[in-house]
Write a protein that holds these residues in place. Structure first.
Motif, short mmCIF file in Angstrom:
data_model
loop_
_atom_site.label_atom_id
_atom_site.label_comp_id
_atom_site.label_asym_id
_atom_site.label_seq_id
_atom_site.Cartn_x
_atom_site.Cartn_y
_atom_site.Cartn_z
N LYS A 10 0.84 -1.21 0.00
CA LYS A 10 0.00 0.00 0.00
C LYS A 10 0.87 1.25 0.00
O LYS A 10 0.60 2.21 -0.73
CB LYS A 10 -0.92 0.01 1.21
CG LYS A 10 -1.80 1.25 1.25
CD LYS A 10 -2.60 1.35 2.51
CE LYS A 10 -3.36 2.66 2.52
NZ LYS A 10 -3.86 3.02 3.81
N ASN A 11 1.92 1.26 0.81
CA ASN A 11 2.81 2.42 0.86
C ASN A 11 3.49 2.66 -0.48
O ASN A 11 3.64 3.80 -0.91
CB ASN A 11 3.85 2.24 1.96
CG ASN A 11 3.25 2.37 3.34
OD1 ASN A 11 2.18 2.92 3.52
ND2 ASN A 11 3.95 1.81 4.33
N ALA A 12 3.90 1.58 -1.15
CA ALA A 12 4.55 1.73 -2.46
C ALA A 12 3.58 2.32 -3.48
O ALA A 12 3.94 3.21 -4.26
CB ALA A 12 5.07 0.38 -2.94
N LEU A 13 2.33 1.83 -3.46
CA LEU A 13 1.32 2.36 -4.38
C LEU A 13 1.02 3.82 -4.06
O LEU A 13 0.95 4.66 -4.96
CB LEU A 13 0.05 1.51 -4.32
CG LEU A 13 -1.11 1.99 -5.18
CD1 LEU A 13 -0.73 2.01 -6.65
CD2 LEU A 13 -2.34 1.12 -4.93
N THR A 14 0.84 4.12 -2.79
CA THR A 14 0.55 5.50 -2.37
C THR A 14 1.65 6.44 -2.83
O THR A 14 1.39 7.52 -3.38
CB THR A 14 0.36 5.57 -0.85
OG1 THR A 14 -0.72 4.72 -0.47
CG2 THR A 14 0.09 6.99 -0.38
N LYS A 15 2.89 6.04 -2.60
CA LYS A 15 4.04 6.87 -2.99
C LYS A 15 4.06 7.11 -4.50
O LYS A 15 4.39 8.19 -4.97
CB LYS A 15 5.33 6.20 -2.54
CG LYS A 15 6.57 7.00 -2.78
CD LYS A 15 7.78 6.29 -2.23
CE LYS A 15 9.06 7.06 -2.52
NZ LYS A 15 10.24 6.36 -2.03
N LYS A 20 -1.57 12.46 -7.78
CA LYS A 20 -1.23 12.60 -9.20
C LYS A 20 -2.40 12.13 -10.05
O LYS A 20 -3.17 11.27 -9.64
CB LYS A 20 0.02 11.76 -9.52
CG LYS A 20 1.23 12.19 -8.71
CD LYS A 20 2.36 11.21 -8.89
CE LYS A 20 3.48 11.53 -7.91
NZ LYS A 20 4.31 10.37 -7.64
N PRO A 21 -2.52 12.68 -11.25
CA PRO A 21 -3.61 12.22 -12.13
C PRO A 21 -3.34 10.82 -12.65
O PRO A 21 -2.19 10.46 -12.95
CB PRO A 21 -3.62 13.24 -13.27
CG PRO A 21 -2.24 13.83 -13.26
CD PRO A 21 -1.74 13.75 -11.84
N LEU A 22 -4.40 10.03 -12.73
CA LEU A 22 -4.30 8.67 -13.26
C LEU A 22 -5.05 8.58 -14.56
O LEU A 22 -6.06 9.25 -14.77
CB LEU A 22 -4.92 7.67 -12.28
CG LEU A 22 -4.31 7.58 -10.89
CD1 LEU A 22 -5.10 6.60 -10.04
CD2 LEU A 22 -2.85 7.17 -10.97
N THR A 23 -4.57 7.69 -15.43
CA THR A 23 -5.28 7.34 -16.65
C THR A 23 -5.55 5.84 -16.57
O THR A 23 -4.62 5.06 -16.31
CB THR A 23 -4.44 7.65 -17.90
OG1 THR A 23 -4.11 9.04 -17.89
CG2 THR A 23 -5.19 7.30 -19.17
N PHE A 45 3.43 2.78 -16.11
CA PHE A 45 2.47 1.68 -16.07
C PHE A 45 2.49 1.12 -14.65
O PHE A 45 3.43 0.44 -14.24
CB PHE A 45 2.86 0.63 -17.11
CG PHE A 45 1.88 -0.49 -17.30
CD1 PHE A 45 0.54 -0.34 -16.96
CD2 PHE A 45 2.29 -1.68 -17.83
CE1 PHE A 45 -0.36 -1.37 -17.16
CE2 PHE A 45 1.40 -2.72 -18.04
CZ PHE A 45 0.07 -2.57 -17.70
N VAL A 46 1.47 1.42 -13.87
CA VAL A 46 1.44 1.13 -12.44
C VAL A 46 1.56 -0.37 -12.16
O VAL A 46 2.33 -0.78 -11.28
CB VAL A 46 0.17 1.72 -11.78
CG1 VAL A 46 0.05 1.29 -10.32
CG2 VAL A 46 0.20 3.24 -11.88
N GLN A 47 0.84 -1.21 -12.90
CA GLN A 47 0.92 -2.65 -12.65
C GLN A 47 2.34 -3.18 -12.86
O GLN A 47 2.84 -3.99 -12.07
CB GLN A 47 -0.04 -3.44 -13.55
CG GLN A 47 -1.50 -3.23 -13.22
CD GLN A 47 -2.18 -2.34 -14.24
OE1 GLN A 47 -1.79 -1.17 -14.40
NE2 GLN A 47 -3.21 -2.85 -14.89
N GLU A 48 3.00 -2.70 -13.89
CA GLU A 48 4.38 -3.14 -14.15
C GLU A 48 5.29 -2.75 -12.98
O GLU A 48 6.07 -3.56 -12.49
CB GLU A 48 4.91 -2.52 -15.44
CG GLU A 48 6.36 -2.87 -15.70
CD GLU A 48 6.95 -2.21 -16.94
OE1 GLU A 48 8.15 -2.43 -17.22
OE2 GLU A 48 6.22 -1.47 -17.65
N LYS A 49 5.17 -1.50 -12.56
CA LYS A 49 6.02 -1.01 -11.47
C LYS A 49 5.83 -1.84 -10.20
O LYS A 49 6.81 -2.24 -9.56
CB LYS A 49 5.68 0.47 -11.21
CG LYS A 49 6.61 1.16 -10.30
CD LYS A 49 7.87 1.52 -11.02
CE LYS A 49 8.59 2.64 -10.31
NZ LYS A 49 9.83 2.98 -10.99
#
Length: 113
Positions: A10-15, A20-23, A45-49
């Motif tokens: 959760k912290n990694a995703l939040t950071k 920030k804007p999402l698409t 690409f959030v899932q990749e990260k």
């Protein structure tokens, strides 16, 4: 959040995305009629990260993309994130165990007739 490594993920995703804007590129619906899509934040690409950092699981039963499996395998091999644990519990198994535990607790509280 109760899973091992849940708070860290959760912290990694939040950071990565907070403020920030999402698409979101919606490409499907799942068996429960929920929208499924790819998430981007400032071109990332959030899932990749998250997969590469070991902060997420690739659920192959619903997503067959080989790149996702590869990113997860790289994190596993490097022991990153949740893969630092030699025997992490899959989210779907964790949810099943939690559901069974809650049902057992409920059954114990119910009066016998």
């Amino acid at each position: 959040m109760n899973m091992e490594y849940g708070p860290e993920a959760k912290n990694a995703l939040t950071k990565l995305i907070q403020g920030k804007p999402l698409t979101i590129h919606v490409y499907d619906k799942d068996p429960y009629d929920r929208l499924v899509g790819d998430v981007y934040c400032n071109g990332i690409f959030v899932q990749e990260k998250l997969l590469r950092k070991g902060c997420a699981w690739h659920y192959e039963a619903f997503d067959k993309r080989s790149s996702f499996a590869q990113w997860q395998k790289e994190a596993q091999n490097a022991g990153r994130g949740l893969w630092a644990n030699p025997n992490p519990v899959e989210p779907w198994e964790f949810k099943k165990k939690e559901r069974n535990r809650r049902n057992a607790e409920r059954d114990q509280r119910m009066p016998m007739i």
